[in-house]
Design a protein around this motif. Structure first.
Motif, mmCIF file in Angstrom:
data_model
loop_
_atom_site.group_PDB
_atom_site.id
_atom_site.type_symbol
_atom_site.label_atom_id
_atom_site.label_comp_id
_atom_site.label_asym_id
_atom_site.label_seq_id
_atom_site.Cartn_x
_atom_site.Cartn_y
_atom_site.Cartn_z
ATOM 1 N N SER A 48 15.819 -2.483 -11.359
ATOM 2 C CA SER A 48 16.427 -2.339 -12.685
ATOM 3 C C SER A 48 15.369 -2.200 -13.782
ATOM 4 N N ASP A 49 14.162 -2.685 -13.584
ATOM 5 C CA ASP A 49 13.102 -2.589 -14.572
ATOM 6 C C ASP A 49 12.576 -1.147 -14.651
ATOM 7 N N ALA A 50 12.448 -0.599 -15.866
ATOM 8 C CA ALA A 50 12.018 0.799 -16.042
ATOM 9 C C ALA A 50 10.640 1.049 -15.455
ATOM 10 N N ASN A 51 9.705 0.113 -15.638
ATOM 11 C CA ASN A 51 8.358 0.297 -15.080
ATOM 12 C C ASN A 51 8.375 0.222 -13.558
ATOM 13 N N ALA A 52 9.198 -0.660 -13.016
ATOM 14 C CA ALA A 52 9.303 -0.753 -11.553
ATOM 15 C C ALA A 52 9.863 0.543 -10.981
ATOM 16 N N LYS A 53 10.786 1.180 -11.709
ATOM 17 C CA LYS A 53 11.334 2.466 -11.260
ATOM 18 C C LYS A 53 10.237 3.527 -11.193
ATOM 19 N N VAL A 54 9.331 3.503 -12.153
ATOM 20 C CA VAL A 54 8.210 4.451 -12.150
ATOM 21 C C VAL A 54 7.334 4.214 -10.926
ATOM 22 N N VAL A 55 7.045 2.951 -10.632
ATOM 23 C CA VAL A 55 6.208 2.616 -9.473
ATOM 24 C C VAL A 55 6.891 3.078 -8.184
ATOM 25 N N VAL A 56 8.185 2.823 -8.051
ATOM 26 C CA VAL A 56 8.909 3.259 -6.851
ATOM 27 C C VAL A 56 8.896 4.783 -6.753
ATOM 28 N N ALA A 57 9.053 5.467 -7.870
ATOM 29 C CA ALA A 57 9.011 6.934 -7.858
ATOM 30 C C ALA A 57 7.633 7.436 -7.432
ATOM 31 N N PHE A 58 6.569 6.795 -7.908
ATOM 32 C CA PHE A 58 5.201 7.151 -7.522
ATOM 33 C C PHE A 58 5.015 6.968 -6.015
ATOM 34 N N LEU A 59 5.429 5.807 -5.506
ATOM 35 C CA LEU A 59 5.259 5.525 -4.077
ATOM 36 C C LEU A 59 6.171 6.393 -3.212
ATOM 37 N N HIS A 79 3.461 10.470 -12.642
ATOM 38 C CA HIS A 79 3.710 9.067 -12.984
ATOM 39 C C HIS A 79 2.457 8.337 -13.455
ATOM 40 N N LEU A 80 1.324 9.038 -13.457
ATOM 41 C CA LEU A 80 0.071 8.430 -13.915
ATOM 42 C C LEU A 80 -0.199 8.788 -15.365
ATOM 43 N N ARG A 115 1.621 1.529 -18.979
ATOM 44 C CA ARG A 115 1.519 1.846 -20.403
ATOM 45 C C ARG A 115 2.562 2.920 -20.697
ATOM 46 N N ASN A 116 3.502 2.615 -21.588
ATOM 47 C CA ASN A 116 4.548 3.575 -21.966
ATOM 48 C C ASN A 116 5.261 4.174 -20.753
ATOM 49 N N HIS A 117 5.603 3.333 -19.807
ATOM 50 C CA HIS A 117 6.320 3.717 -18.588
ATOM 51 C C HIS A 117 5.546 4.725 -17.744
ATOM 52 N N LYS A 118 4.242 4.636 -17.786
ATOM 53 C CA LYS A 118 3.343 5.417 -16.918
ATOM 54 C C LYS A 118 2.375 4.417 -16.285
ATOM 55 N N ILE A 119 1.859 4.767 -15.115
ATOM 56 C CA ILE A 119 0.883 3.906 -14.444
ATOM 57 C C ILE A 119 -0.466 4.105 -15.130
ATOM 58 N N HIS A 120 -0.963 3.030 -15.725
ATOM 59 C CA HIS A 120 -2.249 3.085 -16.426
ATOM 60 C C HIS A 120 -3.391 2.736 -15.471
#
Length: 146
Positions: free
Chosen positions: A30-41, A55-56, A123-128
């Motif tokens: 449910s966390d927006a940043n976690a969604k980005v990480v899952v999308a990256f992986l 996603h970076l 950072r801003n919903h991107k992987i920093h």
């Protein structure tokens, strides 16, 4: 006796193939940043380099045991990895928010199997930045009998 052993081995292989888990079997976080990480992986598991790079953050770095890798170096690393390991498989375990980071349990199989917790700074919903909890890969050799 050898025939029975071979038949049993074939049945086990067929059963394992039929029951093989999808590389990504997580419910969407449910966390927006976690969604980005899952999308990256997930993109990593599909060997989708452009998808991963989206996603970076522009200043993204990988912090390993040596000199940090910049975004172009991260791209080059994964590009070489995909060429070297055409059968690469990625499994995502738990993904959780811990303080200001996203931590994901990841298992990667190439000619070896390694598993670690990947720690992502956002950072801003991107992987920093990201790193491995252990600082290095935990490797288990894949062996085949035959």
């Amino acid at each position: 006796m050898k025939l029975a052993a071979r038949l049993t081995a074939l049945l086990v292989i067929a059963l394992l193939a039929a029951c093989q888990r999808s590389p990504i079997s997580l419910p969407a976080p449910s966390d927006a940043n976690a969604k980005v990480v899952v999308a990256f992986l997930t993109a990593y598991g599909r060997r989708d380099l452009d998808g991963m790079m989206r996603h970076l953050d522009e200043d993204a770095v990988f912090r390993g045991s040596g000199t940090p890798l910049s975004k172009p170096q991260i791209r080059a690393f994964f590009q070489a990895t995909f060429r070297k390991h055409p059968n690469l498989r990625v499994e995502i375990g738990s993904v959780k928010v811990v303080q200001d980071t996203i931590q994901a349990a990841v298992k990667v199989e190439t000619d070896v199997i390694w598993a670690d917790t990947w720690i992502f700074e956002m950072r801003n919903h991107k992987i920093h930045a990201y790193s491995l909890a252990s600082g290095r890969r935990q490797v288990t050799r894949v062996t085949s009998s035959g």
